[in-house]
Design a protein around this motif. Structure first.
Motif, short mmCIF file in Angstrom:
data_model
loop_
_atom_site.label_atom_id
_atom_site.label_comp_id
_atom_site.label_asym_id
_atom_site.label_seq_id
_atom_site.Cartn_x
_atom_site.Cartn_y
_atom_site.Cartn_z
N ASP A 53 -5.54 -0.81 -5.11
CA ASP A 53 -5.26 -1.66 -3.44
C ASP A 53 -6.53 -2.29 -2.92
O ASP A 53 -7.08 -2.57 -1.68
N GLU A 54 -5.38 -3.46 -3.58
CA GLU A 54 -6.96 -5.04 -2.73
C GLU A 54 -7.78 -4.43 -3.42
O GLU A 54 -8.88 -4.57 -1.96
N SER A 64 0.80 -1.43 0.09
CA SER A 64 0.03 0.26 0.59
C SER A 64 0.62 1.30 0.18
O SER A 64 0.34 2.04 -1.06
N GLN A 116 -8.42 0.33 -1.04
CA GLN A 116 -8.18 -0.96 0.10
C GLN A 116 -9.65 -1.22 0.94
O GLN A 116 -10.38 -1.92 0.54
MG MG Z 1 -2.22 -2.77 2.35
#
Ligand code: MG
Ligand code: ATP
Lengths: 264, 271
Positions: free
Chosen positions: A161-162, A49, A85
């Motif tokens: 991010d994810e 991240s 995320q």
């Molecule tokens: Mg992360």
């Protein structure tokens, strides 16, 4: 010349409640070509991240530099958009309101905001849900909105991010295939962080494997699977080969993590 | 899988459309209880269970209400009280919202002002009433001051909390799209703290109503509190009850209105 050029990147954080600094990311060098889909994998806490946020211009660099199209990154810019995320939809705005948010912030003047937003909402398959509020949507639908919001501002580079991290395996697979479909149409450069090995391979032109303490790049793996891709490639020999290689990398990281814990 | 996700209507919309058609069991029971109480109240003095001079009767209260609205200069007194309420409350809003915003967005300002503010919030501001009377006389001014003091702190404190507890993830998201500080303020902090601000307003209503009435009870020449004082010394239970009902209905209505706006705004927080 590559579109994203990261040179000797280092990012230090100050530890909370002390003056100690620690290096979250160190000596990272990476170039990404225009239109490339790059996935970033690595164990939790290895700085994925942090790296992505640095490219987004949301954390300041301690060492090194990041250039996009030859321009130094000093902060956020309209050439990049982030899919975060965690939940980042504004709960008081409808789906359309959320997709319009980025356009409003960037003072978008490429025509009617509502129309642009609706176009993006339809692109991610949520046309009927434009007046819903985030709490009325499933996790998968929310991430579609996040993606629509990022695509709406028409960035050169999409930073994710994810985005599917909180979804169940099946939804995740569907969303991955969906994302590829959108990406193939939109032709954006993409940086995509994930924990999921299959996802990393399935999406990527190239996989960046990161290691920890401090976060660094262990290997960059080219993925030469043909496009457009579908679920069938998950069973191909080439896919199995890549999966084995990535597993080995991550297992190595895990065992070194255990060692650190035993010593401490 | 995907089509299932898309055709699924959120359950809430369906539940909502039906719920108001049939009265809930609690509403039925509540109505019955009130009716039973009124009947009991009416017959109790006649049966000699209680002294009617101290309890009055529903019918007497009803007659007193009609009398008050007809011959009691009711509108005059109500206008005075309402003026005090509105003036004090408006003043409180004008001062407290900017102050709450300032305190919510500036750490330094918060450290400086938070402790005395908290102390003033917890202390009953009515203790300042005699001082207000000495400073401002016995006209409307001291009541306006007391309403202001009662209303200002809950609004400041709640606005401040709403501002300072803004989700940092939203701020970061906004920054990623190039939001300026002003954008973040108007598009993230303000809408995000609206529910808290409304909570502050709702708490302030109760305190402000109390301020008007107690202020007028303490010393005044007109107003609902003045009338209460008058009928109190005359032991007119029926009239006192009418005024009590009017005051509660007023406070209750305002609170319900603010709460319904609050719930609407807070809807998105339900999950
Ligand atoms: Mg992360
Ligand atoms: N704002 C911050 N201040 C201090 N330390 C931080 C901060 N953000 C992250 N870190 C630390 O930097 C390291 C890398 O964090 P980062 O969030 O980049 O990891 P990650 O690879 O994304 O992990 P995950 O896969 O769990 O999301 C971690 O040790 C984390 O504790």
């Amino acid at each position: 010349m590559a579109q994203i050029e990261i040179r000797d990147l280092g990012i230090d954080y100050r530890k909370p409640k002390s003056n100690e600094v620690f290096s979250a990311v160190d000596s990272v060098a990476l170039s990404v070509e225009k239109g490339e889909f790059v996935t970033i994998v690595g164990s939790s806490g290895c700085g994925k991240s942090t790296l992505l946020m640095a490219v987004a211009g949301l954390v300041s660099l301690t060492r090194g530099s990041i250039e996009i199209d030859g321009k130094q990154v000093t902060g956020p810019g309209p050439d990049r958009a982030v899919v975060f995320q965690e939940a980042s939809l504004l709960p008081w705005r409808s789906v359309r309101g959320n997709v319009k948010f980025g356009l409003e912030m960037q003072r978008w003047n490429g025509g009617d905001l509502n129309e642009r937003a609706m176009q993006m909402i339809r692109l991610v398959g949520l046309g009927r849900f434009s007046d819903y509020h985030p709490h009325q949507l499933s996790g998968g639908m929310r991430q579609r909105v996040n993606i629509a919001r990022a695509l709406a501002v028409d960035p050169e580079v999409l930073l994710m991010d994810e985005p599917f991290g909180a979804l169940d395996a099946q939804t995740r697979e569907i969303m991955g295939a969906e994302l590829l479909r959108i990406w193939e149409r939109a032709k954006k450069t993409a940086l995509f962080v994930t924990h999921d090995i299959d996802e990393a391979i399935f999406l990527a032109d190239k996989i960046v494997v990161m290691g920890r303490n401090p976060g660094h790049i262990k290997e960059v793996i080219k993925v030469d699977l043909p496009r457009p891709r579908n679920e069938a490639i998950l069973d191909s020999d080439a896919f199995h080969e890549l999966r084995k290689r990535l597993r080995a990398h991550l297992a190595e990281d895990m065992s070194s993590m255990q060692l650190v814990q035993e010593v401490a | 899988m995907r089509s299932a996700e898309i055709t699924a209507e959120p359950a809430e919309t369906r539940q909502l459309s039906l719920s108001f058609l049939r009265p809930s069991r609690s509403a039925v029971i509540g109505t019955l209880a009130v009716l039973a109480f009124l009947v009991l109240w009416q017959i109790a003095p006649t049966m000699g269970w209680v002294n009617g001079r101290f309890t009055s009767r529903p019918t007497e209260v009803f007659v007193a209400a009609i009398d008050i609205f007809r011959n009691d200069n009711f509108l005059y007194h109500a206008r005075i009280s309402l003026t005090e309420f509105v003036a004090g409350f408006a003043l409180a809003i004008v001062v407290s919202i900017p102050l709450g915003v300032l305190l919510g967005t500036s750490k330094i300002a918060r450290y400086l002002i938070d402790p005395p503010l908290m102390a003033l919030y917890i202390a009953p501001t009515l203790v300042l009433l005699p001082i207000m009377v000495i400073w401002l006389g016995i006209d409307m001014a001291p009541k306006i001051a007391v309403v202001f003091l009662g209303a200002v702190f809950p609004i400041v404190l709640n606005t401040m909390a709403g501002m300072s507890e803004a989700d940092p993830r939203f701020i970061r998201m906004a920054r990623s799209f190039g939001a300026t500080r002003f954008d973040i303020f108007t598009r993230v902090l303000v809408p995000g703290s609206l529910p808290a601000l409304l909570t502050g307003l709702r708490l302030a209503v109760g305190r402000a109503v109390l301020g008007v009435i107690v202020g007028e009870l303490f010393v005044s020449q007109a107003g609902i509190g003045y009338q209460l004082n008058l009928y109190g010394s005359a032991m007119r239970i029926d009239r006192l009850l009418v005024y009590a009902l009017i005051v509660s209905a007023f406070g209750y209505t305002l609170t319900v209105i603010v709460r319904s706006v609050e719930n609407k705004v807070r809807d998105w927080r339900s999950k």
